[in-house]
Design a protein around this motif. Structure first.
Motif, PDB file in Angstrom:
ATOM      1  N   UNK A 162      13.359  -3.464  10.448  1.00  0.00           N
ATOM      2  CA  UNK A 162      14.356  -2.976  11.215  1.00  0.00           C
ATOM      3  C   UNK A 162      14.830  -1.569  11.370  1.00  0.00           C
ATOM      4  N   UNK A 163      14.723  -1.008   9.976  1.00  0.00           N
ATOM      5  CA  UNK A 163      14.707   0.382   9.876  1.00  0.00           C
ATOM      6  C   UNK A 163      13.578   1.131  10.177  1.00  0.00           C
ATOM      7  N   UNK A 164      12.310   0.653  10.037  1.00  0.00           N
ATOM      8  CA  UNK A 164      11.191   1.193  10.456  1.00  0.00           C
ATOM      9  C   UNK A 164      10.892   1.366  11.894  1.00  0.00           C
ATOM     10  N   UNK A 165      11.393   0.394  12.514  1.00  0.00           N
ATOM     11  CA  UNK A 165      11.513   0.320  14.045  1.00  0.00           C
ATOM     12  C   UNK A 165      11.950   1.704  14.586  1.00  0.00           C
ATOM     13  N   UNK A 246      11.542   4.295   2.592  1.00  0.00           N
ATOM     14  CA  UNK A 246      11.381   3.484   3.740  1.00  0.00           C
ATOM     15  C   UNK A 246       9.910   3.487   4.171  1.00  0.00           C
ATOM     16  N   UNK A 247       9.159   4.470   4.185  1.00  0.00           N
ATOM     17  CA  UNK A 247       7.803   4.688   4.449  1.00  0.00           C
ATOM     18  C   UNK A 247       6.985   3.858   3.217  1.00  0.00           C
ATOM     19  N   UNK A 248       7.517   4.068   2.289  1.00  0.00           N
ATOM     20  CA  UNK A 248       6.534   3.160   1.147  1.00  0.00           C
ATOM     21  C   UNK A 248       6.807   1.818   1.172  1.00  0.00           C
ATOM     22  N   UNK A 249       7.857   1.510   1.602  1.00  0.00           N
ATOM     23  CA  UNK A 249       8.305  -0.125   1.631  1.00  0.00           C
ATOM     24  C   UNK A 249       7.470  -0.643   2.929  1.00  0.00           C
ATOM     25  N   UNK A 250       7.467   0.281   3.913  1.00  0.00           N
ATOM     26  CA  UNK A 250       6.447  -0.189   5.419  1.00  0.00           C
ATOM     27  C   UNK A 250       5.204  -0.312   4.881  1.00  0.00           C
ATOM     28  N   UNK A 251       4.827   0.625   4.284  1.00  0.00           N
ATOM     29  CA  UNK A 251       3.322   0.530   3.660  1.00  0.00           C
ATOM     30  C   UNK A 251       3.011  -0.817   3.044  1.00  0.00           C
ATOM     31  N   UNK A 252       3.765  -1.023   2.098  1.00  0.00           N
ATOM     32  CA  UNK A 252       3.635  -2.201   1.077  1.00  0.00           C
ATOM     33  C   UNK A 252       3.445  -3.405   2.038  1.00  0.00           C
ATOM     34  N   UNK A 253       4.475  -3.488   2.871  1.00  0.00           N
ATOM     35  CA  UNK A 253       4.325  -4.808   3.826  1.00  0.00           C
ATOM     36  C   UNK A 253       3.067  -4.774   4.639  1.00  0.00           C
TER      37      UNK A 253
END
Length: 284
Positions: A162-165, A246-253
């Motif tokens: 949701x935040x990445x979007x 947040x960028x790292x969280x998105x990359x992990x996913x």
């Protein structure tokens, strides 16, 4: 590949060649301290040419030691550069460093980022820089992870997506950066605890300042936070630490969703990252 090198550089005829096959875009040979890289496909060849041009431009403009790459033309082009002395740096090795060496590493990386981010975008475009590769879209991350993630991490995935979007790159958020500053691209001297240089600029280009600052999280979020502290002083730019994470969280996913790694290892990457965020008091 050995024959191609010797055909161009006969002085290596008696050398001991070792294959380095782990790269996504290139296969490499190492001989007597030299690295020779061969592109795996046409797109990788274009990236190799771009990397050689960018490194030639960057070398006198940044204080961090970088490879000095030469491109040899021919039926099968290949690059040549001296290997930077040192080895990769991973999390257990970083955590074994004392405070002084952790801070010295953070300062060197912060200076690299500050110098790269200060380069004029139009000048870097003229050298050959292009936009960095986008990561997987939010909808695709959801589609590929929702059923496979452990139940306790679905909320983390939904909050992150949701935040990445909502992310956008505007104003001074757009920079020319490294976008590959993790420990596998470091030449780290484990005896002295000092960084001797970084390499692999094939993924460098135009993108988000905060994304560029996130890659050291593959080593440790502690290192990233130290880098940011020093970067803010050098670049005179305020950094949103939650956005970097947040960028790292998105990359992990995204990497979990890609399926390149076995599910057990990919899941561990996500689980360990969430635990690290909680330990540092950072939310996602």
């Amino acid at each position: 590949m050995r024959a191609l090198v010797i055909g161009t550089l006969p002085q290596f005829a008696g050398g001991n060649f070792v294959s380095l096959t782990e790269g996504w875009d290139s296969v490499a040979l190492e001989c007597d301290g030299w690295i020779f890289k061969f592109a795996r496909h046409a797109e990788a060849e274009a990236r190799l040419r771009r990397e050689a041009a960018l490194l030639a431009f960057l070398k006198p403009r940044v204080t961090m030691p970088l490879p000095q790459m030469v491109l040899h033309e021919g039926p099968v082009p290949f690059s040549q550069h001296l290997k930077l002395p040192g080895a990769s740096l991973e999390k257990p090795q970083y955590l074994a460093l004392d405070e002084g060496r952790r801070n010295a590493l953070a300062t060197r990386m912060a200076q690299l980022y500050a110098e790269l981010h200060a380069l004029p975008l139009n000048r870097m475009q003229a050298v050959g820089a292009v936009g960095v590769d986008p990561w997987m879209s939010p909808d695709e991350i959801i589609a590929r992870t929702e059923e496979r993630l452990p139940r306790g991490y679905k909320g983390f995935m939904k909050r992150t997506v949701a935040a990445y979007r909502k992310l956008s790159i505007a104003g001074d958020e757009l920079v020319y950066g490294y976008f590959d500053g993790h420990g596998w691209n470091m030449a780290f001297d484990h005896e002295t605890g000092m960084l001797n240089g970084v390499f692999d600029f094939a993924d460098s280009g135009f993108g988000s300042r905060h994304r560029d600052l996130s890659y050291s999280n593959w080593i440790s979020a502690d290192l990233t936070l130290r880098i940011i502290d020093r970067y803010e002083e050098l670049a005179r730019v305020k950094v949103n630490r939650e956005l970097v994470m947040l960028y790292s969280s998105a990359l992990r996913l995204a990497e979990f969703a890609e399926g390149f790694l076995p599910d057990e290892q990919a899941t561990a990457n996500v689980v360990d990252w969430v635990a690290e965020l909680k330990q540092l008091g950072l939310s996602q």
